[in-house]
Design a protein around this motif. Structure first.
Motif, PDB file in Angstrom:
ATOM      1  N   ARG A 151       0.826  -1.202   0.000  1.00 32.81           N
ATOM      2  CA  ARG A 151       0.000   0.000   0.000  1.00 32.81           C
ATOM      3  C   ARG A 151       0.862   1.256   0.000  1.00 32.81           C
ATOM      4  N   LEU A 152       2.134   1.077   0.387  1.00 30.29           N
ATOM      5  CA  LEU A 152       3.116   2.159   0.294  1.00 30.29           C
ATOM      6  C   LEU A 152       4.318   1.621  -0.462  1.00 30.29           C
ATOM      7  N   LEU A 153       4.653   2.270  -1.566  1.00 25.02           N
ATOM      8  CA  LEU A 153       5.780   1.845  -2.384  1.00 25.02           C
ATOM      9  C   LEU A 153       6.857   2.925  -2.330  1.00 25.02           C
ATOM     10  N   VAL A 154       8.008   2.564  -1.776  1.00 19.88           N
ATOM     11  CA  VAL A 154       9.150   3.474  -1.719  1.00 19.88           C
ATOM     12  C   VAL A 154      10.000   3.234  -2.958  1.00 19.88           C
ATOM     13  N   MET A 155      10.219   4.280  -3.752  1.00 16.80           N
ATOM     14  CA  MET A 155      10.991   4.161  -4.990  1.00 16.80           C
ATOM     15  C   MET A 155      12.261   4.994  -4.860  1.00 16.80           C
TER      16      MET A 155
END
Length: 477
Positions: A158-162
């Motif tokens: 639900r949270l994508l760190v790129m």
């Protein structure tokens, strides 16, 4: 979805983060920017459960959490895509997506179920060019990044760190990344976007948080800040004109190609002159990196002429005063397990020469980390400085730069640009390959555009991005 309050972290008594507040909302792209060493990577590792904070609170969906392991963060719906992909090149797309979580039927891996699930995820992202059975090593970099995103979505992130997601992409591939991120936003995924490319940050982000020296400077809506204002907030000073002034004129020809080619290049005509920076543009697969490697003797020319000599090996090229700052500094430019000092002396030792005092004025401007530090522990910007100084000690006559500022912050970029211009001013002939068109246009005295292994055309200093892309794509004005 995620809230950080007063996050602090120290390593061996050195304060890395201090009182950082940060939020990530569902369906929002929140960019985090700052110079190398600002604390971005440490903060992301705390979010993803790699490090525990020394102080402060992490909340997910309004409830305090404490991650002792990255798997715990993953179970909370948090996933990270690193700048350097974590993929197994010999395995298929489906095998990478479900690595360690393979569905099992009757005691055996259920490949059919794994491939169906992967195909469904790809379909959600609107990706029809990639099949679940494709071998990862055969995919271009942009599609490998899609596999990383699918892998993250497969654990219901639900949270994508790129982390620097566009660092390995060519200019035309960034459009694909934009489309994917906007699709993620539409699905309600929160995206934390770390990048040194400020144009992308302003294009994609809803909000931007600036970090400096481990502390949060500000968080602002992306639509209310300019690139110059972001730079000022990040480095604490105004960098003025983003690129140094061009040279007054070119000198003698240092390197000449006439009809040069090999199995990837054909009929290349090119001159590099003392005091000049020649930019090389082109789409992925156009032959940009192959041209640099051919000049450097790593993949030698087999036809045509190169003067003053056509090197058959890297050692021969170095003996003729040619250096190459490679695209992948970790794999090709550095001995990561060795010290700063040992890396700096690599080129001079290999040629049995070099003059470490000849370039002393330039070297004094490049503030390197302590000479005993292992290079693997340095930031990307400092690693790039080590690569540059390695070649300066050899006092090259011709220096080839392949993506010289990839993955470094704006302050380090400005220092590298100044150094390149100073080198040209001292008579070095420079060829610069870059996927960032503003950098290419801002730094080059002229631009050579490649297409399909050939020279498509040459443009003067200050040419427009449209003119470069028209040549690169084979369009006729």
């Amino acid at each position: 979805m995620l809230r950080l309050r007063g996050i602090g972290k120290s390593f061996l008594g050195v304060r890395v983060l201090s009182g950082v507040d940060l939020e990530a909302k569902a369906g929002e792209v929140h960019a985090v920017v700052g110079e190398n060493g600002a604390g971005k990577s440490t903060l992301m590792k705390i979010i993803c459960g790699v490090h525990a904070p020394d102080e402060g609170v992490i909340e997910v969906d309004g409830r305090p959490v404490s991650f002792a392991h990255p798997l715990e963060a993953q179970r909370a719906g948090i996933a990270i895509i690193h700048q350097e992909f974590n993929l197994l090149p010999e395995r298929t797309v489906a095998e990478n997506v479900f690595l360690g979580r393979e569905p099992v039927r009757r005691g055996l891996v259920d490949r059919a179920a794994m491939e169906r699930a992967t195909a469904a995820l790809l379909d959600e992202l609107g990706e029809t060019q990639i099949g679940p059975r494709a071998t990862v090593k055969r995919l271009p970099v942009a599609q490998q990044q899609i596999v990383e995103i699918v892998k993250a979505l497969s654990v219901h992130a639900r949270l994508l760190v790129m982390d620097e997601p566009s660092a390995a992409l060519a200019e035309h591939e960034v459009a694909l990344l934009y489309r994917l991120i906007r699709r993620l936003r539409e699905r309600g995924v929160a995206v934390m976007y770390i990048s040194h490319r400020l144009r992308e940050v302003l294009d994609l982000a809803d909000r931007v948080t600036v970090l400096k020296d481990g502390a949060r400077v500000t968080t602002v809506p992306a639509g209310e800040v300019t690139r110059d204002e972001l730079i000022r907030l990040m480095v604490g000073r105004d960098l003025g004109t983003y690129y140094p002034p061009r040279s007054a004129g070119a000198g003698e020809v240092r390197l000449s190609l006439r009809g040069a080619g090999n199995h990837q290049l054909r009929d290349i005509d090119l001159e590099l002159r003392a005091g000049e920076i020649v930019g090389v543009a082109g789409l992925q697969g156009s032959g940009r990196t192959e041209l640099a490697k051919a000049i450097f003797g790593a993949e030698p020319f087999t036809t045509g002429e190169m003067s003053p000599a056509r090197p058959r090996s890297v050692r021969e090229a170095m003996a003729h005063g040619i250096g190459l700052v490679t695209e992948d500094r970790k794999a090709e430019g550095l001995a990561l397990g060795q010290s700063v000092r040992d890396n700096v002396l690599l080129a001079a030792r290999a040629t049995g020469g070099g003059n470490s005092t000849l370039m002393s004025g330039l070297l004094d401007r490049v503030r390197l980390p302590p000479p005993h530090r292992e290079v693997r522990y340095l930031s990307g910007g400092n690693q790039q400085k080590v690569v540059l100084v390695k070649w300066l000690t050899m006092a090259p006559r011709v220096l080839l730069f392949d993506e010289p500022t990839r993955g470094v912050d704006v302050g380090a970029k400005a220092a590298i640009h100044d150094l390149m211009r100073d080198l040209a001013g001292d008579g070095t002939a420079i060829m610069m390959i870059s996927s960032e068109l503003p950098e290419l246009i801002g730094m080059s005295d002229r631009i050579v555009v490649l297409r399909d292994g050939r020279v498509a055309g040459t443009l003067p200093a200050g040419a427009s991005e449209e003119a470069v892309m028209r040549l690169a794509a084979g369009e006729v004005a």
